[in-house]
Design a protein around this motif. Structure first.
Motif, PDB file in Angstrom:
ATOM      1  N   THR A  60      -4.933  -3.262   5.909  1.00  0.00           N
ATOM      2  CA  THR A  60      -3.748  -3.780   5.232  1.00  0.00           C
ATOM      3  C   THR A  60      -2.590  -2.820   5.437  1.00  0.00           C
ATOM      4  O   THR A  60      -2.775  -1.603   5.401  1.00  0.00           O
ATOM      5  CB  THR A  60      -4.011  -3.944   3.725  1.00  0.00           C
ATOM      6  OG1 THR A  60      -5.025  -4.925   3.530  1.00  0.00           O
ATOM      7  CG2 THR A  60      -2.765  -4.353   2.975  1.00  0.00           C
ATOM      8  N   SER A  86       0.422  -9.328   4.430  1.00  0.00           N
ATOM      9  CA  SER A  86       0.963  -9.951   3.221  1.00  0.00           C
ATOM     10  C   SER A  86       1.841  -8.992   2.426  1.00  0.00           C
ATOM     11  O   SER A  86       2.672  -9.436   1.616  1.00  0.00           O
ATOM     12  CB  SER A  86      -0.174 -10.472   2.336  1.00  0.00           C
ATOM     13  OG  SER A  86      -1.009  -9.412   1.891  1.00  0.00           O
ATOM     14  N   MET A  87       1.679  -7.675   2.641  1.00  0.00           N
ATOM     15  CA  MET A  87       2.548  -6.699   1.978  1.00  0.00           C
ATOM     16  C   MET A  87       3.481  -5.989   2.967  1.00  0.00           C
ATOM     17  O   MET A  87       3.999  -4.917   2.681  1.00  0.00           O
ATOM     18  CB  MET A  87       1.698  -5.691   1.203  1.00  0.00           C
ATOM     19  CG  MET A  87       1.095  -6.288  -0.056  1.00  0.00           C
ATOM     20  SD  MET A  87       0.145  -5.115  -1.044  1.00  0.00           S
ATOM     21  CE  MET A  87      -1.369  -5.033  -0.081  1.00  0.00           C
ATOM     22  N   PRO A 124       5.086  -2.516  -3.597  1.00  0.00           N
ATOM     23  CA  PRO A 124       5.016  -3.718  -4.443  1.00  0.00           C
ATOM     24  C   PRO A 124       3.849  -3.626  -5.428  1.00  0.00           C
ATOM     25  O   PRO A 124       2.857  -2.942  -5.157  1.00  0.00           O
ATOM     26  CB  PRO A 124       4.788  -4.840  -3.430  1.00  0.00           C
ATOM     27  CG  PRO A 124       4.059  -4.169  -2.308  1.00  0.00           C
ATOM     28  CD  PRO A 124       4.607  -2.768  -2.230  1.00  0.00           C
ATOM     29  N   LYS A 126       1.550  -5.637  -5.957  1.00  0.00           N
ATOM     30  CA  LYS A 126       0.329  -6.132  -5.333  1.00  0.00           C
ATOM     31  C   LYS A 126      -0.428  -5.009  -4.619  1.00  0.00           C
ATOM     32  O   LYS A 126      -1.654  -5.079  -4.458  1.00  0.00           O
ATOM     33  CB  LYS A 126       0.674  -7.246  -4.344  1.00  0.00           C
ATOM     34  CG  LYS A 126      -0.529  -7.910  -3.697  1.00  0.00           C
ATOM     35  CD  LYS A 126      -0.093  -9.004  -2.731  1.00  0.00           C
ATOM     36  CE  LYS A 126      -1.295  -9.606  -2.016  1.00  0.00           C
ATOM     37  NZ  LYS A 126      -0.889 -10.628  -1.006  1.00  0.00           N
ATOM     38  N   TYR A 128      -1.071  -2.077  -5.658  1.00  0.00           N
ATOM     39  CA  TYR A 128      -2.004  -1.429  -6.573  1.00  0.00           C
ATOM     40  C   TYR A 128      -3.299  -2.239  -6.671  1.00  0.00           C
ATOM     41  O   TYR A 128      -4.382  -1.674  -6.817  1.00  0.00           O
ATOM     42  CB  TYR A 128      -1.352  -1.264  -7.948  1.00  0.00           C
ATOM     43  CG  TYR A 128      -0.318  -0.164  -7.992  1.00  0.00           C
ATOM     44  CD1 TYR A 128      -0.642   1.129  -8.393  1.00  0.00           C
ATOM     45  CD2 TYR A 128       0.999  -0.407  -7.625  1.00  0.00           C
ATOM     46  CE1 TYR A 128       0.294   2.138  -8.436  1.00  0.00           C
ATOM     47  CE2 TYR A 128       1.961   0.593  -7.654  1.00  0.00           C
ATOM     48  CZ  TYR A 128       1.597   1.854  -8.055  1.00  0.00           C
ATOM     49  OH  TYR A 128       2.536   2.863  -8.078  1.00  0.00           O
ATOM     50  N   GLN A 129      -3.189  -3.560  -6.597  1.00  0.00           N
ATOM     51  CA  GLN A 129      -4.387  -4.398  -6.644  1.00  0.00           C
ATOM     52  C   GLN A 129      -5.267  -4.191  -5.414  1.00  0.00           C
ATOM     53  O   GLN A 129      -6.492  -4.281  -5.499  1.00  0.00           O
ATOM     54  CB  GLN A 129      -3.978  -5.867  -6.754  1.00  0.00           C
ATOM     55  CG  GLN A 129      -3.160  -6.189  -7.985  1.00  0.00           C
ATOM     56  CD  GLN A 129      -2.600  -7.612  -7.964  1.00  0.00           C
ATOM     57  OE1 GLN A 129      -3.029  -8.451  -7.167  1.00  0.00           O
ATOM     58  NE2 GLN A 129      -1.642  -7.880  -8.833  1.00  0.00           N
ATOM     59  N   SER A 130      -4.648  -3.901  -4.274  1.00  0.00           N
ATOM     60  CA  SER A 130      -5.419  -3.706  -3.042  1.00  0.00           C
ATOM     61  C   SER A 130      -6.296  -2.468  -3.096  1.00  0.00           C
ATOM     62  O   SER A 130      -7.255  -2.344  -2.322  1.00  0.00           O
ATOM     63  CB  SER A 130      -4.470  -3.597  -1.844  1.00  0.00           C
ATOM     64  OG  SER A 130      -3.769  -2.353  -1.846  1.00  0.00           O
TER      65      SER A 130
END
Length: 317
Positions: A60, A86-87, A124, A126, A128-130
């Motif tokens: 990612t 996606s990021m 972003p 998001k 942190y979720q990754s």
């Protein structure tokens, strides 16, 4: 998702390389070159591209490109290799960071760089979720004003989630040392070049420099020393490995390739010394061609090269 993910954070550029360029033609003149090559590059995109090419897990990228032709090209290059984009934000107010590199016959590569979207990118939510699925988080955002303020918090969260945290530099400046003081307590392996090490510490002796960075909180250091290979140090293990004997064509992306090679081997469970040797093999393959991937083949190709190719003699620093 299985816990085999690499998250690469930092600089994303489009590199435009021409080779060989040993001088400019006169005004309104004309010259032929053998190759012009376009590639995604940078501490985030270059690392992600090489890691995805080598396979072994999802990759990612956290960065940004512009809403321009360069950005579309970089995004497609990464996605084609299977990188999760996606990021990879698309900025409407900045173009894509782009570098022109006239690569000379001797391998020198003066460059012209345009600051762009990734320079101003932010982290972003998001991202942190990754971290929940990340085996390795690679921080290549030192000095980027949009991302660097979030560095200590983001890397602390990565560590908390169980990720192995690595950190590389772009081009150290006067404020880099102060930034590293905040980052290094959250870094498992600090991976600068020896010239960057000397800029930051005043010494080119790897063992002395490693002690300084570990005293600041880094758990370990891995210094890239070009034709002299690499030096690895933790509190319990220290060694150097020589570089492989090759005829380099372009070393522009070798540092990012080295980092990606180390991470790819670590994700596969290799011991530290084999990770470093594999990283050197990956960087050697990249150096033998033009651009971020150079002459890079498969993971298995690099593994065979690592086991069989000749190496340079080590010259102490």
């Amino acid at each position: 998702m299985s816990k085999t993910e690499l998250v690469a954070v930092g600089l994303t550029t489009l590199d435009i390389l021409a080779s060989p360029v040993d001088g400019l033609p006169p005004p309104d003149g004309f010259a032929l070159v053998e190759d012009i090559h376009l590639t995604a590059a940078g501490t985030a995109a270059g690392c992600a591209l090489v890691a995805a090419h080598l396979g072994g897990g999802s990759t990612t990228i956290v960065s940004a490109v512009g809403a321009d032709a360069q950005g579309h090209l970089v995004r497609s290059m990464l996605a084609e290799k299977g990188v999760d984009v996606s990021m990879l934000a698309v900025a409407e107010d900045h173009g894509t960071s782009t570098t022109l590199l006239p690569v000379q016959s001797d391998g020198n590569r003066p460059n012209l760089h345009m600051l762009g979207a990734s320079f101003f990118a932010t982290i972003p939510p998001k991202a942190y979720q990754s971290l929940d699925n990340a085996a390795v988080v690679h921080w290549g955002a030192v000095g980027l004003p949009g991302m660097s303020p979030a560095g200590p918090e983001f890397l602390a969260a990565a560590r908390q989630a169980g990720a192995f945290v690595t950190c590389d530099l772009i081009a150290p400046q006067d404020g880099t040392a102060a930034e590293l003081e905040l980052l290094l307590p959250h870094v498992d392996l600090f991976m600068p070049s020896i010239s960057e090490v000397e800029f930051l510490t005043g010494t080119s002796d790897p063992a002395t420099a490693a002690e300084k960075f570990m005293a600041q909180g880094a758990k370990g250091c891995l210094f890239k020393i070009g034709g002299d290979g690499a030096y690895y140090a933790t509190r319990t293990e220290q060694f150097h490995i020589p570089a492989f004997t090759i005829d380099p064509v372009d070393t522009t992306s070798c540092g990012d390739a080295f980092c990606a090679g180390f991470m790819s081997a670590r994700i596969k469970g290799f011991a530290a010394e084999d990770c470093v040797r594999f990283a050197a093999a990956v960087a050697a393959h990249v150096a033998m061609g033009l651009g971020t991937l150079g002459k890079l083949g498969s993971f298995e190709d690099c593994l065979a090269f690592m086991k069989n190719a000749p190496t340079n003699s080590w010259r102490s620093q």
